[in-house]
Design a protein around this motif. Structure first.
Motif, PDB file in Angstrom:
ATOM      1  N   CYS A  54       0.825  -1.213   0.000  1.00  0.00           N
ATOM      2  CA  CYS A  54       0.000   0.000   0.000  1.00  0.00           C
ATOM      3  C   CYS A  54       0.859   1.262   0.000  1.00  0.00           C
ATOM      4  CB  CYS A  54      -0.906   0.005   1.219  1.00  0.00           C
ATOM      5  SG  CYS A  54      -1.828   1.524   1.415  1.00  0.00           S
ATOM      6  N   ILE A  55       0.513   2.220  -0.864  1.00  0.00           N
ATOM      7  CA  ILE A  55       1.215   3.498  -0.891  1.00  0.00           C
ATOM      8  C   ILE A  55       0.362   4.613  -0.283  1.00  0.00           C
ATOM      9  CG2 ILE A  55       2.789   3.021  -2.813  1.00  0.00           C
ATOM     10  CD1 ILE A  55       0.629   4.371  -4.638  1.00  0.00           C
ATOM     11  N   SER A  56      -0.649   4.227   0.472  1.00  0.00           N
ATOM     12  CA  SER A  56      -1.511   5.181   1.184  1.00  0.00           C
ATOM     13  C   SER A  56      -2.130   6.240   0.285  1.00  0.00           C
ATOM     14  CB  SER A  56      -0.738   5.875   2.312  1.00  0.00           C
ATOM     15  OG  SER A  56      -0.228   4.932   3.203  1.00  0.00           O
ATOM     16  N   CYS A  57      -2.384   5.912  -0.969  1.00  0.00           N
ATOM     17  CA  CYS A  57      -2.864   6.940  -1.899  1.00  0.00           C
ATOM     18  C   CYS A  57      -4.274   7.398  -1.569  1.00  0.00           C
ATOM     19  CB  CYS A  57      -2.795   6.430  -3.332  1.00  0.00           C
ATOM     20  SG  CYS A  57      -3.984   5.138  -3.708  1.00  0.00           S
ATOM     21  N   GLY A  58      -5.116   6.485  -1.067  1.00  0.00           N
ATOM     22  CA  GLY A  58      -6.450   6.895  -0.652  1.00  0.00           C
ATOM     23  C   GLY A  58      -7.570   6.564  -1.626  1.00  0.00           C
ATOM     24  N   ASN A  59      -7.258   5.973  -2.760  1.00  0.00           N
ATOM     25  CA  ASN A  59      -8.320   5.630  -3.709  1.00  0.00           C
ATOM     26  C   ASN A  59      -9.358   4.699  -3.086  1.00  0.00           C
ATOM     27  OD1 ASN A  59      -8.090   6.734  -6.501  1.00  0.00           O
ATOM     28  ND2 ASN A  59      -5.996   6.018  -6.244  1.00  0.00           N
ATOM     29  N   CYS A  60      -8.877   3.717  -2.337  1.00  0.00           N
ATOM     30  CA  CYS A  60      -9.801   2.723  -1.798  1.00  0.00           C
ATOM     31  C   CYS A  60     -10.803   3.365  -0.844  1.00  0.00           C
ATOM     32  CB  CYS A  60      -9.036   1.607  -1.104  1.00  0.00           C
ATOM     33  SG  CYS A  60      -7.866   2.187   0.123  1.00  0.00           S
TER      34      CYS A  60
ATOM     35  N   ARG B 279      -8.145   2.344   3.651  1.00  0.00           N
ATOM     36  CA  ARG B 279      -6.711   2.600   3.652  1.00  0.00           C
ATOM     37  C   ARG B 279      -6.075   2.348   5.024  1.00  0.00           C
ATOM     38  NH1 ARG B 279      -5.060   8.428   1.763  1.00  0.00           N
ATOM     39  NH2 ARG B 279      -6.787   8.963   3.114  1.00  0.00           N
TER      40      ARG B 279
ATOM     41  N   ALA C 220      -5.270  -1.217   5.009  1.00  0.00           N
ATOM     42  CA  ALA C 220      -4.315  -1.635   3.978  1.00  0.00           C
ATOM     43  C   ALA C 220      -2.905  -1.157   4.289  1.00  0.00           C
ATOM     44  CB  ALA C 220      -4.762  -1.117   2.622  1.00  0.00           C
TER      45      ALA C 220
ATOM     46  N   CYS D 158      -7.695   0.156  -6.476  1.00  0.00           N
ATOM     47  CA  CYS D 158      -6.356   0.234  -5.884  1.00  0.00           C
ATOM     48  C   CYS D 158      -5.284   0.099  -6.973  1.00  0.00           C
ATOM     49  CB  CYS D 158      -6.161  -0.848  -4.831  1.00  0.00           C
ATOM     50  SG  CYS D 158      -4.460  -0.889  -4.232  1.00  0.00           S
ATOM     51  N   PRO D 159      -4.441   1.108  -7.112  1.00  0.00           N
ATOM     52  CA  PRO D 159      -3.437   1.035  -8.168  1.00  0.00           C
ATOM     53  C   PRO D 159      -2.305   0.066  -7.842  1.00  0.00           C
ATOM     54  CG  PRO D 159      -3.146   3.042  -6.896  1.00  0.00           C
ATOM     55  CD  PRO D 159      -4.379   2.375  -6.367  1.00  0.00           C
ATOM     56  N   ARG D 160      -2.287  -0.471  -6.630  1.00  0.00           N
ATOM     57  CA  ARG D 160      -1.209  -1.366  -6.238  1.00  0.00           C
ATOM     58  C   ARG D 160      -1.703  -2.776  -5.946  1.00  0.00           C
ATOM     59  NH1 ARG D 160       0.588   2.207  -8.353  1.00  0.00           N
ATOM     60  NH2 ARG D 160       2.250   3.642  -7.748  1.00  0.00           N
TER      61      ARG D 160
ATOM     62  N   CYS E 198      -4.014  -4.142  -3.775  1.00  0.00           N
ATOM     63  CA  CYS E 198      -3.848  -4.451  -2.350  1.00  0.00           C
ATOM     64  C   CYS E 198      -4.952  -5.298  -1.727  1.00  0.00           C
ATOM     65  CB  CYS E 198      -3.722  -3.167  -1.551  1.00  0.00           C
ATOM     66  SG  CYS E 198      -2.094  -2.428  -1.738  1.00  0.00           S
ATOM     67  N   PHE E 199      -6.039  -5.562  -2.451  1.00  0.00           N
ATOM     68  CA  PHE E 199      -7.142  -6.257  -1.772  1.00  0.00           C
ATOM     69  C   PHE E 199      -7.564  -7.514  -2.497  1.00  0.00           C
ATOM     70  CE2 PHE E 199      -7.629  -1.726  -1.104  1.00  0.00           C
ATOM     71  CZ  PHE E 199      -7.613  -1.656   0.272  1.00  0.00           C
TER      72      PHE E 199
HETATM   73  S1  SF4 Z   1      -5.960   2.257  -2.997  1.00  0.00           S
HETATM   74 FE1  SF4 Z   1      -4.399   0.684  -2.583  1.00  0.00          FE
HETATM   75  S2  SF4 Z   1      -2.473   1.785  -2.447  1.00  0.00           S
HETATM   76 FE2  SF4 Z   1      -4.088   3.309  -2.316  1.00  0.00          FE
HETATM   77  S3  SF4 Z   1      -4.440   3.562  -0.107  1.00  0.00           S
HETATM   78 FE3  SF4 Z   1      -5.879   2.006  -0.798  1.00  0.00          FE
HETATM   79  S4  SF4 Z   1      -4.799   0.084  -0.482  1.00  0.00           S
HETATM   80 FE4  SF4 Z   1      -3.270   1.672  -0.373  1.00  0.00          FE
END
Ligand code: SF4
Ligand SMILES: Cc1cc2nc3c(=O)[nH]c(=O)nc-3n(C[C@H](O)[C@H](O)[C@H](O)COP(=O)(O)OP(=O)(O)OC[C@H]3O[C@@H](n4cnc5c(N)ncnc54)[C@H](O)[C@@H]3O)c2cc1C
Lengths: 439, 444
Positions: free
Chosen positions: A383-389, A400, A403, A424-426, A428-429
């Motif tokens: 997770c890069i803590s971007c906040g999309n989720c 987030r 994650a 999630c661009p990475r 993570c789920f």
């Molecule tokens: S969308 Fe993915 S990368 Fe971004 S905060 Fe959520 S879990 Fe982390």
């Protein structure tokens, strides 16, 4: 309502701007026909009704085709925070006002929509031909509502599928809500009325369907003979057996984002508003108080109503059961789930009712939290803590927060829509099940 | 109770502060000139593209800082008097510290092109870079980006989202082919073009044109491309100018030992700005990524609280998203062909998806995973590499690693078929992606 995302959202494909514009126009003409009928400027006419519904559908479907077809499959959230309809701009407020007004008329002043004992007129009258065709009766306000509601789920469902065409989970889930709405909530009950059987939505369940144990409903079922008994037994089985088993196996998503009509509308027509859900800690607090209080009330009410039914007593623990029942119907059944739940989509997000109000969601949530294999696992340190989720969680869960610590997520309110995993661009789920060892 | 100052409120500084608070009662102050509250730098692009509002970029609510008694100070530290343990801020304030953590991050590389200060030339690292781009890109039609790395492609996606015609100048043979193996790099190059970006490979910026605003660039192929925005994204370097000509020992970054200590007592450095005196085998001395910053932040908190720990970055992993293609890497994957490394590479026949697994030709130990458009579970891959499992074992159990959502296409059979063909092995897949199998595997 038609979605007017203006030119901003339209892809850069040279002809797509023009095509989208025509799509919007077609849809608007369909809507205008409906509005004219509502004001009585057009009299009931099956051909016009067909054209109105067909043009609204074609408008939305063509619009989404032009919007998504010419661009590679993938997450399509560009400009959500700046386009008027999805960021509480003027269009959003207008839409909310129109929807709210519609709900108020629908619930409390259907005569303004044209309901009349000696022959409907206006909007409801406009739907008479379709109603007669389906069940040999004049339309009611609920028939009109049912048609529009189902149509919205179907056409916005198609839009949703186009939008998430890279995700099989989203496609299958959406086909499922479209099917259950069309077949179980709309077609089957209407056909049963045609056969003079009681109106019954087999997928609807107490306590969302709070009138299931009403005296008049039980009587109606009992009078219908065997099939009525079947419905009664089915309804009870749903609550005590089918739902707990399915929730144990798959989490509450089997209902909330695969079957339920309220969820169905939220996931399809409401998709453009999912990011408006309140993520604050305060909102979570209110959610827990509110939704469980409503659950307690609906249980009390139902026990009371049944008590009155069996004993003939009007009072149960000092409560006037019929009064409680009618207040619940007014405040929760109509004002909350309808007016606020859907009318405020463009302002508060699409799952306000499901999150803060729905007693069914509360029951399933408790099961999900304590007696279910359902679990979302997160992907270690990715997770890069971007906040999309969190932003796109319609239930306002701060996804987030879990994650970024690499923690599993088991929240009572999660409806398992899978959008966090999609946006999630990475990567993570993963939504899944595990043997939690209860059985 | 000690007075701890942390310069920089990025992921590394914030993680240090959080863990220090968990473990101790020290007085903690986070200083940043960029923003009062911690935001996710990695999400800058999503703010520009309208996926999120600025508040959505902040991983912790505003109350969090007060509740955890972490003081926030928005200012620039101009100089540090290491002898007297004093910080001097832009406002002329003198702050006395007991312990200092330097987490100043990176700053964009600029290579001194003439006219790189024209209006309309910019980079993407800090919040102010984004503001500049936001203001300037409102009414422009064309943009050029020079540099073929992760930030370059993000900027391309950003500009593209606003229908700005974008050209990318990339020095390498394919996009990011100095890091990605050729097949993957080719796939991404094609994908970039599919989105309508004009990708010019083996091309570099030669000249910037314009008088006060940029109007065009000239490439080393002598192409002139007119543009109203020029993005310079040729990498980053540690942001350490403040420490030049002080007692602090620096090289390209601030030199630290395994406990993240600098040469000065009570001064630590973490995150992008830190350079390991002795990097772990196979690792670089400066790794400017989110994850390492987070691990360093956690480690420094432990060290300060007296635990005898050392910075352990674990098995290398990273991820990115190239427009619509997600990318994940675990372990060692080299862009060039190496003699004793064998590679199994499978590409989906129609969709942009691929799996690459590298292993040692002689010992057969698995070395790394490179994935495009397919998600793997980090803990599983990490474990295989850590345990030095051999390729046969890994392939048999490959389903344990799949992390794609339910109903996604199961490509494990195709992949194994190809692996069998290529290596002459005869591997049969062990069934089971079920979460329980994964959890059992991770537990044992
Ligand atoms: S969308 Fe993915 S990368 Fe971004 S905060 Fe959520 S879990 Fe982390
Ligand atoms: C657009 C973009 C996308 C990225 N995407 C990814 C990704 O997907 N995955 C990944 O792993 N990494 C990514 N990175 C890299 C990642 O963001 C960095 O590695 C990480 O943010 C570094 O964190 P840090 O805490 O070391 O420093 P920073 O986040 O740079 O924080 C340092 C802070 O200190 C402040 N500061 C510096 N000097 C002073 C001073 N003298 N006084 C006061 N304040 C000062 C700076 O202004 C800054 O706010 C990305 C970077 C960018 C720019």
């Amino acid at each position: 309502m038609l979605k007017l995302n203006t030119v901003q959202k339209i892809s850069s494909h040279p002809t797509s701007k023009l095509l989208s514009f025509s799509a919007i126009s077609i849809g608007l003409i369909g809507l205008l026909i409906l509005i004219f009928a509502g004001f009585g400027w057009i009299s009931s006419n099956p051909v016009l009704l067909f054209f109105s519904l067909a043009m609204m559908s074609a408008g939305v479907i063509l619009y989404s085709v032009f919007l998504y077809k010419y661009v590679p499959a993938g997450i399509k959230n560009n400009h959500n925070m700046s386009s008027s309809i999805s960021s509480k701009g003027i269009l959003a407020w207008l839409t909310a006002m129109v929807l709210t007004a519609f709900y108020i008329l629908l619930y409390w002043y259907p005569e303004y929509l044209g309901l009349h004992a000696n022959g409907n007129f206006g909007l409801i009258g406009f739907f008479d031909p379709l109603s007669r065709f389906l069940k040999n009766q004049d339309a009611s306000q609920w028939f009109v509502y049912g048609v529009l509601y189902t149509l919205a789920i179907l056409i916005y469902g198609i839009k949703f599928i186009w939008k998430y065409r890279h995700s099989k989970y989203q496609i299958i889930r959406t086909i499922s809500v479209m099917f259950f709405q069309f077949a179980f909530a709309f077609l089957l009950p209407e056909l049963m009325l045609r056969l003079n059987l009681p109106f019954n939505d087999f997928k609807n369940m107490w306590p969302l369907n709070y009138y299931f144990f009403d005296e008049c409903h039980i009587k109606e079922l009992l009078q219908a003979g065997n099939i009525g008994w079947l419905m009664l037994v089915w309804g009870i089985l749903m609550v005590v057996l089918i739902s707990p088993v399915l929730t144990y196996l798959y989490g509450k998503r089997w209902y909330c984002s695969w079957v339920c009509g309220c969820g169905g509308l939220a996931e399809t027509a409401g998709d453009s508003f999912r990011h408006l859900s309140d993520k604050s800690l305060g909102a979570w607090k209110i959610e827990r108080y509110l939704v469980y209080s409503i659950l307690v009330i609906v249980v009390l009410m139902t026990v009371g109503v049944l008590y009155s039914y069996f004993t003939g007593q009007e009072k149960f623990l000092f409560i006037q059961t019929s009064a409680l029942r009618s207040w619940y119907g007014f405040l929760i059944g109509a004002a909350f789930s309808g007016v606020i739940g859907v009318g405020f989509y463009p302002l508060m997000g699409s799952r306000v009712w499901c999150r803060f109000g729905c007693p069914m969601a509360a029951v399933l949530g408790i099961q999900q939290k304590f007696f279910s294999r359902f679990r979302i696992t997160t992907n270690g340190g990715q997770c890069i803590s971007c906040g999309n989720c969190s932003t796109y969680c319609e239930m306002g869960i701060d996804v987030r927060a879990y994650a970024q610590r690499g923690q599993d997520i088991v929240r009572a309110s999660c409806v398992g829509c899978g959008i966090c995993s999609a946006v999630c661009p990475r990567g993570c789920f993963k939504i899944g099940e595990w043997e939690c060892g209860y059985f | 109770m000690k007075n701890i100052y942390i310069i920089g409120n990025g992921i590394s500084g914030v993680t240090a502060a959080r863990h220090l608070r968990k473990k101790s009662e020290h007085q903690i102050t986070l200083i940043s000139e960029e923003s009062e509250y911690f935001f996710s730098r990695t999400a800058l692009m999503y703010s520009y593209m309208g996926h999120m509002q600025w508040k959505d970029l902040m991983p912790y609510p505003i109350e969090f800082w007060k509740k955890n008694r972490i003081d926030l100070l928005k200012t620039r530290v101009l100089s540090i008097d290491f002898k007297n343990q004093n910080l001097m801020t832009r406002e002329g304030q003198n702050l006395n510290y007991d312990i200092l953590i330097l987490a100043t991050g990176s700053t964009p590389n600029l290579s001194n092109w003439p006219r790189q200060n024209l209006t309309g030339v910019g980079c993407l690292y800090h919040q102010w870079d984004l503001q500049k781009l936001e203001e300037y890109s409102k009414n422009i039609q064309q943009a050029v980006i020079t540099g073929g790395g992760l930030i370059g492609i993000e900027m391309a996606e950003m500009l593209h989202s606003r229908q700005i015609q974008t050209t990318m100048l990339v020095r390498e043979k394919e996009y990011w082919s100095n890091v990605l193996p050729l097949e993957e790099a080719q796939m991404i190059s094609a994908h970039i073009r599919r989105h309508g970006i004009d990708l010019k490979l083996q091309t570099q910026l030669k000249e910037i044109k314009g008088s006060d605003k940029v109007t065009a660039v000239v490439t080393d192929q002598n192409d002139e491309i007119s543009c109203q925005w020029l993005g310079l994204t040729i990498g980053v370097r540690p942001n350490i100018d403040v420490f030049k000509n002080t007692e602090l020992e620096i090289d390209r970054g601030i030199l630290v030992d395994a406990m993240l200590k600098t040469n000065i007592p009570n001064v630590f450095a973490i995150g992008d700005c830190a350079q390991q005196r002795q990097a772990k085998p196979g690792r670089k001395d400066i790794e400017a990524v989110w994850y390492t910053g987070r691990i360093m932040g956690k480690t420094v908190a432990s060290v300060i609280c007296g635990e005898r720990t050392e910075y352990d970055p674990g098995i290398w992993f990273n991820s990115a998203k190239f427009f619509d293609i997600e990318y994940q890497v675990y372990g060692e994957i080299s862009s060039s062909i190496q003699e004793n490394v064998e590679s199994i590479f499978w590409r989906h026949p129609t969709v942009e998806k691929s799996i690459r697994i590298n292993f040692d030709r002689t010992t057969k130990k698995v070395l790394g995973f490179n994935l495009m458009g397919i998600r793997f579970r980090q803990e599983v891959c990490e474990r295989w590499i850590n345990q030095k499992n051999d390729i046969q074992q890994v392939l048999q159990n490959i389903r344990l690693a799949f992390f794609d959502p339910e109903f996604f296409e199961d490509c494990s059979n195709d992949f194994i078929q190809l692996a069998n063909q290529k290596t002459g092995m005869n591997i049969h897949l062990n069934a089971g992606w079920e979460l329980n199998n994964v959890l059992n595997f991770l537990k044992n």
